[in-house]
Design a protein around this motif. Structure first.
Motif, PDB file in Angstrom:
ATOM      1  N   LYS A  94       0.834  -1.209   0.000  1.00  0.00           N
ATOM      2  CA  LYS A  94       0.000   0.000   0.000  1.00  0.00           C
ATOM      3  C   LYS A  94       0.871   1.263   0.000  1.00  0.00           C
ATOM      4  CE  LYS A  94      -2.780   1.114   3.497  1.00  0.00           C
ATOM      5  NZ  LYS A  94      -3.927   1.331   4.381  1.00  0.00           N
ATOM      6  N   ASN A  95       0.592   2.091  -0.986  1.00  0.00           N
ATOM      7  CA  ASN A  95       1.277   3.380  -1.099  1.00  0.00           C
ATOM      8  C   ASN A  95       0.612   4.401  -0.159  1.00  0.00           C
ATOM      9  OD1 ASN A  95       2.919   5.423  -2.011  1.00  0.00           O
ATOM     10  ND2 ASN A  95       1.881   5.654  -4.000  1.00  0.00           N
TER      11      ASN A  95
ATOM     12  N   ASP B 188      -0.782   6.949  -0.932  1.00  0.00           N
ATOM     13  CA  ASP B 188      -2.035   7.480  -1.506  1.00  0.00           C
ATOM     14  C   ASP B 188      -3.181   6.460  -1.404  1.00  0.00           C
ATOM     15  OD1 ASP B 188      -1.454   5.556  -3.400  1.00  0.00           O
ATOM     16  OD2 ASP B 188      -1.226   6.970  -5.082  1.00  0.00           O
TER      17      ASP B 188
ATOM     18  N   VAL C 218       0.634  -0.929  -4.931  1.00  0.00           N
ATOM     19  CA  VAL C 218       1.670  -0.801  -5.956  1.00  0.00           C
ATOM     20  C   VAL C 218       2.385  -2.146  -6.095  1.00  0.00           C
ATOM     21  CG1 VAL C 218       3.916   0.267  -6.459  1.00  0.00           C
ATOM     22  CG2 VAL C 218       2.018   1.678  -5.631  1.00  0.00           C
TER      23      VAL C 218
ATOM     24  N   VAL D 134      11.205   3.269  -5.974  1.00  0.00           N
ATOM     25  CA  VAL D 134      10.106   2.758  -5.153  1.00  0.00           C
ATOM     26  C   VAL D 134      10.646   2.654  -3.734  1.00  0.00           C
ATOM     27  CG1 VAL D 134       8.608   0.791  -4.667  1.00  0.00           C
ATOM     28  CG2 VAL D 134       9.044   1.466  -7.034  1.00  0.00           C
TER      29      VAL D 134
ATOM     30  N   TYR E 191       1.649   4.398   9.234  1.00  0.00           N
ATOM     31  CA  TYR E 191       1.196   4.753   7.879  1.00  0.00           C
ATOM     32  C   TYR E 191       0.878   6.253   7.806  1.00  0.00           C
ATOM     33  CZ  TYR E 191      -1.600   4.454   3.584  1.00  0.00           C
ATOM     34  OH  TYR E 191      -2.102   4.627   2.323  1.00  0.00           O
TER      35      TYR E 191
ATOM     36  N   GLN F 280       2.559   9.034   5.430  1.00  0.00           N
ATOM     37  CA  GLN F 280       1.789   9.932   4.549  1.00  0.00           C
ATOM     38  C   GLN F 280       2.219  11.374   4.757  1.00  0.00           C
ATOM     39  OE1 GLN F 280      -2.183   8.578   5.865  1.00  0.00           O
ATOM     40  NE2 GLN F 280      -2.605   8.113   3.699  1.00  0.00           N
TER      41      GLN F 280
ATOM     42  N   PRO G 158       6.425   6.338  -5.183  1.00  0.00           N
ATOM     43  CA  PRO G 158       5.628   5.646  -4.158  1.00  0.00           C
ATOM     44  C   PRO G 158       6.427   5.457  -2.874  1.00  0.00           C
ATOM     45  CG  PRO G 158       5.724   4.365  -6.219  1.00  0.00           C
ATOM     46  CD  PRO G 158       6.669   5.504  -6.380  1.00  0.00           C
ATOM     47  N   TYR G 159       5.745   5.576  -1.768  1.00  0.00           N
ATOM     48  CA  TYR G 159       6.342   5.275  -0.455  1.00  0.00           C
ATOM     49  C   TYR G 159       5.422   4.232   0.170  1.00  0.00           C
ATOM     50  CZ  TYR G 159       8.585   6.210   4.108  1.00  0.00           C
ATOM     51  OH  TYR G 159       9.277   6.114   5.302  1.00  0.00           O
ATOM     52  N   LEU G 160       5.879   2.982   0.153  1.00  0.00           N
ATOM     53  CA  LEU G 160       5.020   1.839   0.465  1.00  0.00           C
ATOM     54  C   LEU G 160       5.261   1.330   1.876  1.00  0.00           C
ATOM     55  CD1 LEU G 160       5.690  -0.152  -2.846  1.00  0.00           C
ATOM     56  CD2 LEU G 160       4.011   1.664  -2.452  1.00  0.00           C
TER      57      LEU G 160
END
Lengths: 139, 205
Positions: free
Chosen positions: B40-41, B43, B47, B92, B106, B110, B121-123
């Motif tokens: 989960k990214n 956003d 991904v 990534v 998380y 964000q 992306p930051y997962l």
């Protein structure tokens, strides 16, 4: 507190002595390292007079020596010998400490050059784990 | 035996040499195929490696919110995406740390991605399975993947450069050197390098 380059540290670690060295690589910015420092102090205190020594090798930036590292040691009252390893590029030295070290802190090496024993730990150690590991070494 | 001896000696020499390739924690070495993942990214979207059809590969970096070494490299990671995404190798970023720490949650990820305008992306690796599969041990810990057909082949593992404290004092840009080779279709001359970082904060089992 001495500031050393790697060859100096390497020489120190290779010295043909019958003393067992517990060498802990740490940094003031590494939270788990800071958490486990009292364990090394306890083991040091428990082994006074024996052929067991603790060497704390700080990987803090040399620029932080006076600002951060020295005040930290003073505040914590750490009595183990401490050196700051003043090297910027781990590619020039990391593998020579131990081939199994991936570069994560904390990292601990227990070494006795007389008996050619080595043990390495790439994670936080408790007093109990440290004591158990040390039992395999002469003291 | 006489014929074997030199070979044996060589093997021993290699095994004990301090310059021997490091048998790190189990995980990917150069040449291995990376298993795809779905994470989960920040956003809210999932991904995967296969998801970006245009990518020729990826610069996968295990990093986090709180490690001072990760923070020291953050601006350089942002710059890497700006430079290599147009060449087909976007960044990534994956945070493998135990999210029980509020600073690694998380929501904190964000906030960081937003305030520092991450272009990549930051997962969140919530189960830490991806970090374990890669063999990531620290933040930052970097892997370059190159697409070969349906597979993503590990082409570089290690450091970004040789000076965490000060980007201006960098003498060797290990990753850029490797990327110059990889983007030219060649194997990286130096494909594995060493770095120091914060231990990944594994969940207490």
């Amino acid at each position: 507190m001495a500031v050393v380059k790697f060859p100096e540290l390497q020489q120190r670690l290779a010295r043909p002595t019958d003393t067992t060295y517990i060498v802990n690589f740490w940094a003031t910015w590494c939270a788990p390292c800071v958490q486990e420092l009292p364990a090394f102090e306890q083991v040091r205190a428990a082994n006074v007079g024996k052929k067991v020594k603790v060497l704390l090798v700080s990987l803090d930036y040399a620029s932080q020596l006076d600002k951060k590292v020295k005040p930290f040691l003073k505040q914590r009252g750490l009595q183990s010998e401490t050196v700051l390893l003043n090297e910027t590029d781990p590619n020039t030295w990391l593998n020579q400490v131990d081939g199994k070290w991936s570069g994560a802190l904390p990292f601990t090496l227990i070494v006795n050059n007389h008996t050619r024993q080595r043990a390495t730990f790439e994670h936080e150690l408790s007093v109990a784990e440290l004591a158990t590991a040390l039992q395999k070494f002469p003291n | 035996m006489n014929k074997l001896l030199p070979l044996l000696t060589l093997c021993l020499a290699l095994a004990t040499s301090s310059f021997a390739p490091r048998p790190a924690a189990d995980g990917y070495r150069v040449g291995d195929k990376a298993t795809d993942f779905k994470l989960k990214n920040v956003d809210g979207q999932l991904v995967s490696l296969a998801g970006n059809k245009a990518a020729k590969g990826y610069i996968v970096v295990f990093t986090c919110n709180t490690c001072p070494f990760a923070q020291a490299y953050e601006a350089r990671i942002i710059a890497l995406d700006k430079k290599y995404a147009p060449l087909g190798y976007p960044v990534v970023a994956i945070n493998p740390n135990d999210a029980a720490d509020p600073d690694e949650s998380y929501a904190a990820m964000q906030a960081l991605a937003k305030s520092h305008a991450y272009s990549f992306p930051y997962l969140q690796d919530e189960t830490q399975r991806v970090a374990r599969a890669f063999g990531a041990t620290r933040t930052p810990h970097l892997f370059v993947l190159k697409r070969q057909g349906p597979a993503f082949v590990v082409s570089y593992v290690g450091a970004i450069d040789d000076n965490a404290e000060d980007a201006n004092l960098v003498k060797t840009n290990y990753l850029e050197n490797a990327m110059a080779d990889i983007t030219a279709g060649k194997p990286a001359a130096t494909n594995t390098t060493q770095a120091v970082g914060c231990s990944i904060r594994w969940k207490k089992s």
